[in-house]
Design a protein around this motif. Structure first.
Motif, short mmCIF file in Angstrom:
data_model
loop_
_atom_site.label_atom_id
_atom_site.label_comp_id
_atom_site.label_asym_id
_atom_site.label_seq_id
_atom_site.Cartn_x
_atom_site.Cartn_y
_atom_site.Cartn_z
N GLU A 1 55.84 67.98 209.41
CA GLU A 1 57.04 67.19 208.61
C GLU A 1 57.78 67.83 207.84
O GLU A 1 56.94 68.37 206.77
CB GLU A 1 56.67 65.77 208.75
CG GLU A 1 55.89 64.88 209.42
CD GLU A 1 55.57 63.79 208.79
OE1 GLU A 1 55.87 62.69 209.45
OE2 GLU A 1 54.90 63.95 207.76
N ARG A 2 59.04 67.81 207.72
CA ARG A 2 59.78 68.56 206.61
C ARG A 2 60.58 67.41 205.97
O ARG A 2 61.45 66.62 206.53
CB ARG A 2 60.87 69.55 207.25
CG ARG A 2 61.64 70.10 206.16
CD ARG A 2 62.31 71.49 206.47
NE ARG A 2 61.26 72.72 206.61
CZ ARG A 2 61.36 73.50 207.54
NH1 ARG A 2 62.36 73.70 208.19
NH2 ARG A 2 60.31 74.29 207.40
N VAL B 1 62.65 57.08 211.02
CA VAL B 1 62.12 57.85 212.09
C VAL B 1 62.18 56.90 213.54
O VAL B 1 62.54 57.47 214.35
CB VAL B 1 60.92 58.55 211.89
CG1 VAL B 1 60.16 59.09 213.15
CG2 VAL B 1 60.81 59.66 210.85
N TYR C 1 57.92 66.29 220.54
CA TYR C 1 57.91 65.40 219.29
C TYR C 1 58.99 66.19 218.23
O TYR C 1 59.47 65.63 217.16
CB TYR C 1 56.67 65.27 218.62
CG TYR C 1 56.13 63.94 219.42
CD1 TYR C 1 56.19 62.80 219.15
CD2 TYR C 1 55.41 64.45 220.69
CE1 TYR C 1 55.63 61.63 219.70
CE2 TYR C 1 54.88 63.32 221.44
CZ TYR C 1 55.06 61.91 221.02
OH TYR C 1 54.38 61.06 221.82
N SER D 1 47.48 62.21 207.90
CA SER D 1 48.47 63.11 206.89
C SER D 1 47.77 63.33 205.57
O SER D 1 47.05 62.19 204.92
CB SER D 1 49.83 62.22 206.37
OG SER D 1 50.86 63.19 205.58
N ARG E 1 60.43 55.89 205.44
CA ARG E 1 60.68 56.99 206.00
C ARG E 1 60.22 56.94 207.58
O ARG E 1 60.88 57.04 208.68
CB ARG E 1 59.89 58.11 205.47
CG ARG E 1 60.16 58.64 204.21
CD ARG E 1 61.48 59.22 204.25
NE ARG E 1 62.16 59.65 203.21
CZ ARG E 1 62.45 60.63 202.85
NH1 ARG E 1 62.51 61.58 203.42
NH2 ARG E 1 63.07 61.04 201.66
N LEU F 1 61.77 64.08 211.56
CA LEU F 1 61.26 64.96 210.51
C LEU F 1 60.34 65.99 210.78
O LEU F 1 60.03 67.05 210.34
CB LEU F 1 60.12 64.05 209.54
CG LEU F 1 60.98 62.91 208.80
CD1 LEU F 1 59.86 61.94 208.08
CD2 LEU F 1 61.85 63.32 207.77
N VAL F 2 59.88 65.91 212.24
CA VAL F 2 59.05 66.87 212.73
C VAL F 2 59.74 68.26 213.29
O VAL F 2 60.69 68.27 214.21
CB VAL F 2 58.39 66.66 214.20
CG1 VAL F 2 57.24 67.64 214.63
CG2 VAL F 2 57.38 65.27 213.49
N SER G 1 60.91 63.02 216.66
CA SER G 1 60.79 62.39 215.43
C SER G 1 61.61 63.21 214.45
O SER G 1 61.35 64.54 214.28
CB SER G 1 59.28 62.34 214.92
OG SER G 1 58.75 61.49 215.81
N ASP H 1 57.02 70.96 203.23
CA ASP H 1 56.48 70.79 204.64
C ASP H 1 55.08 70.15 204.49
O ASP H 1 54.38 70.65 203.78
CB ASP H 1 56.40 72.29 205.13
CG ASP H 1 57.60 72.67 205.65
OD1 ASP H 1 58.64 71.84 205.51
OD2 ASP H 1 57.68 74.01 205.90
N ASN H 2 54.83 69.08 205.32
CA ASN H 2 53.79 68.33 205.39
C ASN H 2 53.12 68.60 206.62
O ASN H 2 53.51 67.65 207.92
CB ASN H 2 54.37 66.60 205.09
CG ASN H 2 53.11 65.91 204.98
OD1 ASN H 2 52.00 65.97 204.24
ND2 ASN H 2 52.98 64.61 205.63
#
Length: 145
Positions: free
Chosen positions: A55-56, A131, A29, A87, A127, A35-36, A33, A66-67
């Motif tokens: 996720e960034r 993705v 991933y 999340s 978002r 964002l990952v 994805s 960074d999430n």
């Protein structure tokens, strides 16, 4: 909680078993994805895999956030890969990749069900959709001939 469903179908040049194997591995991933940027704390149990993906997000080109998201992943034979994402901030997402043979390849239907606190749905959905669309291209590249 506000919610929405996003769906996108596409074909990859690999059999369903190869698509499932790729989607079943958390490390794949990263980049799949966009964002990952990292996967950690992978725990496998019979029938499911749990892990944390980071996720960034970038805002205004220079602010970075960074999430960490907690993912639970399940495999349903060669027909589907599905899971749930929790999340911070109350965003929840269920996702499902439905797979069916398509000639020498696989037709993938990528469906996301997104739930957010009030005021976040538009941002989170935009978002998630970006993705989702990018993921189709990455899967095609990774699993192509």
């Amino acid at each position: 909680m506000p919610d929405t469903e996003l769906s996108h179908a596409f074909t990859v040049a690999a059999p369903p078993a190869d698509v499932v194997a790729h989607l079943a591995e958390p490390a794949n991933y990263v980049g799949l994805s966009p964002l990952v940027v990292r996967v950690r704390d992978v725990a496998r149990e019979e029938g499911l895999t749990r892990y944390t993906a980071v996720e960034r997000f970038r805002f205004f080109g220079f602010l970075r956030h960074d999430n960490p998201i907690v993912v639970t992943l399940r495999i349903s034979g060669e027909q589907a890969v599905h899971g749930d994402v929790v999340s911070p901030g109350g965003v929840r997402m269920g996702y499902r990749f439905d797979l069916e043979p398509d000639g020498d390849g696989t037709r993938v239907t990528d469906t996301l069900r997104l739930h957010t606190p009030p005021g976040l749905l538009r941002f989170a959905a935009s978002r998630a959709r970006a993705v989702q669309l990018a993921r189709a291209g990455v899967l095609r590249e990774r699993l192509g001939p």
